[in-house]
Design a protein around this motif. Sequence first.
Motif, PDB file in Angstrom:
ATOM      1  N   ALA A   1       1.390 -22.862  -1.711  1.00 50.67           N
ATOM      2  CA  ALA A   1       2.621 -22.116  -1.457  1.00 50.67           C
ATOM      3  C   ALA A   1       2.270 -20.821  -0.712  1.00 50.67           C
ATOM      4  O   ALA A   1       1.190 -20.265  -0.890  1.00 50.67           O
ATOM      5  N   PRO A   2       3.163 -20.388   0.141  1.00 50.91           N
ATOM      6  CA  PRO A   2       2.865 -19.150   0.863  1.00 50.91           C
ATOM      7  C   PRO A   2       2.773 -17.969  -0.117  1.00 50.91           C
ATOM      8  O   PRO A   2       3.434 -17.937  -1.152  1.00 50.91           O
ATOM      9  N   ALA A   3       1.934 -17.039   0.249  1.00 48.91           N
ATOM     10  CA  ALA A   3       1.749 -15.854  -0.593  1.00 48.91           C
ATOM     11  C   ALA A   3       3.026 -15.016  -0.561  1.00 48.91           C
ATOM     12  O   ALA A   3       3.700 -14.939   0.463  1.00 48.91           O
ATOM     13  N   PRO A   4       3.368 -14.410  -1.665  1.00 48.96           N
ATOM     14  CA  PRO A   4       4.572 -13.574  -1.675  1.00 48.96           C
ATOM     15  C   PRO A   4       4.356 -12.363  -0.754  1.00 48.96           C
ATOM     16  O   PRO A   4       3.232 -11.900  -0.577  1.00 48.96           O
ATOM     17  N   PRO A   5       5.425 -11.886  -0.151  1.00 56.85           N
ATOM     18  CA  PRO A   5       5.256 -10.738   0.746  1.00 56.85           C
ATOM     19  C   PRO A   5       4.796  -9.499  -0.037  1.00 56.85           C
ATOM     20  O   PRO A   5       5.172  -9.297  -1.190  1.00 56.85           O
ATOM     21  N   ALA A   6       3.962  -8.717   0.608  1.00 58.07           N
ATOM     22  CA  ALA A   6       3.439  -7.505  -0.041  1.00 58.07           C
ATOM     23  C   ALA A   6       4.544  -6.466  -0.170  1.00 58.07           C
ATOM     24  O   ALA A   6       5.331  -6.263   0.758  1.00 58.07           O
ATOM     25  N   ARG A   7       4.611  -5.873  -1.332  1.00 56.84           N
ATOM     26  CA  ARG A   7       5.614  -4.833  -1.558  1.00 56.84           C
ATOM     27  C   ARG A   7       5.058  -3.490  -1.125  1.00 56.84           C
ATOM     28  O   ARG A   7       3.877  -3.210  -1.277  1.00 56.84           O
ATOM     29  N   ALA A   8       5.937  -2.717  -0.596  1.00 56.83           N
ATOM     30  CA  ALA A   8       5.534  -1.357  -0.219  1.00 56.83           C
ATOM     31  C   ALA A   8       5.385  -0.527  -1.491  1.00 56.83           C
ATOM     32  O   ALA A   8       6.115  -0.722  -2.464  1.00 56.83           O
ATOM     33  N   PRO A   9       4.421   0.379  -1.509  1.00 58.41           N
ATOM     34  CA  PRO A   9       4.272   1.199  -2.715  1.00 58.41           C
ATOM     35  C   PRO A   9       5.475   2.116  -2.881  1.00 58.41           C
ATOM     36  O   PRO A   9       6.202   2.404  -1.935  1.00 58.41           O
ATOM     37  N   TRP A  10       5.664   2.556  -4.115  1.00 55.63           N
ATOM     38  CA  TRP A  10       6.770   3.466  -4.392  1.00 55.63           C
ATOM     39  C   TRP A  10       6.567   4.735  -3.588  1.00 55.63           C
ATOM     40  O   TRP A  10       5.476   5.284  -3.537  1.00 55.63           O
ATOM     41  N   PRO A  11       7.615   5.229  -2.975  1.00 61.41           N
ATOM     42  CA  PRO A  11       7.451   6.480  -2.224  1.00 61.41           C
ATOM     43  C   PRO A  11       7.264   7.656  -3.195  1.00 61.41           C
ATOM     44  O   PRO A  11       7.956   7.758  -4.201  1.00 61.41           O
ATOM     45  N   LEU A  12       6.286   8.481  -2.887  1.00 63.35           N
ATOM     46  CA  LEU A  12       6.036   9.646  -3.723  1.00 63.35           C
ATOM     47  C   LEU A  12       6.966  10.780  -3.298  1.00 63.35           C
ATOM     48  O   LEU A  12       7.103  11.059  -2.108  1.00 63.35           O
ATOM     49  N   PRO A  13       7.588  11.407  -4.261  1.00 62.53           N
ATOM     50  CA  PRO A  13       8.487  12.508  -3.890  1.00 62.53           C
ATOM     51  C   PRO A  13       7.679  13.717  -3.421  1.00 62.53           C
ATOM     52  O   PRO A  13       6.558  13.951  -3.862  1.00 62.53           O
ATOM     53  N   ASP A  14       8.259  14.469  -2.515  1.00 64.68           N
ATOM     54  CA  ASP A  14       7.627  15.707  -2.065  1.00 64.68           C
ATOM     55  C   ASP A  14       7.864  16.778  -3.120  1.00 64.68           C
ATOM     56  O   ASP A  14       8.999  17.144  -3.402  1.00 64.68           O
ATOM     57  N   VAL A  15       6.780  17.258  -3.706  1.00 67.21           N
ATOM     58  CA  VAL A  15       6.873  18.280  -4.733  1.00 67.21           C
ATOM     59  C   VAL A  15       6.604  19.625  -4.077  1.00 67.21           C
ATOM     60  O   VAL A  15       5.520  19.855  -3.555  1.00 67.21           O
ATOM     61  N   PRO A  16       7.585  20.497  -4.077  1.00 67.25           N
ATOM     62  CA  PRO A  16       7.336  21.817  -3.476  1.00 67.25           C
ATOM     63  C   PRO A  16       6.401  22.615  -4.377  1.00 67.25           C
ATOM     64  O   PRO A  16       6.586  22.690  -5.585  1.00 67.25           O
ATOM     65  N   ARG A  17       5.384  23.173  -3.790  1.00 66.69           N
ATOM     66  CA  ARG A  17       4.434  23.979  -4.548  1.00 66.69           C
ATOM     67  C   ARG A  17       4.727  25.448  -4.316  1.00 66.69           C
ATOM     68  O   ARG A  17       4.967  25.863  -3.192  1.00 66.69           O
ATOM     69  N   ALA A  18       4.699  26.173  -5.400  1.00 65.04           N
ATOM     70  CA  ALA A  18       4.923  27.609  -5.293  1.00 65.04           C
ATOM     71  C   ALA A  18       3.699  28.252  -4.653  1.00 65.04           C
ATOM     72  O   ALA A  18       2.566  27.887  -4.974  1.00 65.04           O
ATOM     73  N   PRO A  19       3.905  29.183  -3.752  1.00 63.91           N
ATOM     74  CA  PRO A  19       2.732  29.834  -3.145  1.00 63.91           C
ATOM     75  C   PRO A  19       1.994  30.656  -4.186  1.00 63.91           C
ATOM     76  O   PRO A  19       2.603  31.278  -5.056  1.00 63.91           O
ATOM     77  N   ARG A  20       0.679  30.622  -4.121  1.00 70.85           N
ATOM     78  CA  ARG A  20      -0.145  31.363  -5.066  1.00 70.85           C
ATOM     79  C   ARG A  20      -0.093  32.838  -4.700  1.00 70.85           C
ATOM     80  O   ARG A  20      -0.406  33.213  -3.577  1.00 70.85           O
ATOM     81  N   GLN A  21       0.310  33.639  -5.659  1.00 68.97           N
ATOM     82  CA  GLN A  21       0.400  35.065  -5.401  1.00 68.97           C
ATOM     83  C   GLN A  21      -0.984  35.675  -5.553  1.00 68.97           C
ATOM     84  O   GLN A  21      -1.749  35.311  -6.435  1.00 68.97           O
ATOM     85  N   SER A  22      -1.298  36.582  -4.698  1.00 70.47           N
ATOM     86  CA  SER A  22      -2.611  37.198  -4.678  1.00 70.47           C
ATOM     87  C   SER A  22      -2.609  38.477  -5.510  1.00 70.47           C
ATOM     88  O   SER A  22      -1.690  39.289  -5.426  1.00 70.47           O
ATOM     89  N   TRP A  23      -3.635  38.651  -6.297  1.00 67.03           N
ATOM     90  CA  TRP A  23      -3.847  39.856  -7.101  1.00 67.03           C
ATOM     91  C   TRP A  23      -5.242  40.360  -6.759  1.00 67.03           C
ATOM     92  O   TRP A  23      -6.207  40.044  -7.447  1.00 67.03           O
TER      93      TRP A  23
END
Length: 160
Positions: free
Chosen positions: A18-40
């Motif tokens: 039997a033909p191989a099942p079609p490959a599924r695309a991976p789950w899209p990762l959400p863009d997580v906004p990162r807070a800028p690191r404050q300098s001390w």
Amino acid sequence: MLARIRAAFRRLLGGEPAPAPPARAPWPLPDVPRAPRQSWPVADLVQQHARVRLYRHERLPDPLPLPTPLAAWLAQLDAGQLGLVIACESARLHRHIAAGLDGSRASGPFRLPPVLPGPMAAQAAGGGGGKGGGPARGTDLAEALAELGLTPAYTYRPPG
């Protein structure tokens, strides 16, 4: 698993697999906004000096020199307290240093001793006033940073 068993029977019976099942695309990762690191910069500089003092065997590069009150404060700390300075968040260490230089005698994060301004610490150790009889000159954090060539992009003073 069942598909593999069926494929094995088909090969034994001469059928096409039997033909191989079609490959599924991976789950899209959400863009997580990162807070800028404050300098001390002052806290980071104190932590660098604590690392150099505590980890002498690593031959770390010499950081910029510390202002006199901070160097005196760092010199009085033992190895355990130096480790706590290194482990402390930069923002908390910065607040503790700034409060100490403004005259606060409260213990800091991890019960670190207070940072005392240079002239006040010398006066307390000597037990008396100086020869001039005038008030002791306090160390301003902005002046100490300016001596090191660092100018903060923020200030706690009111404008004007």
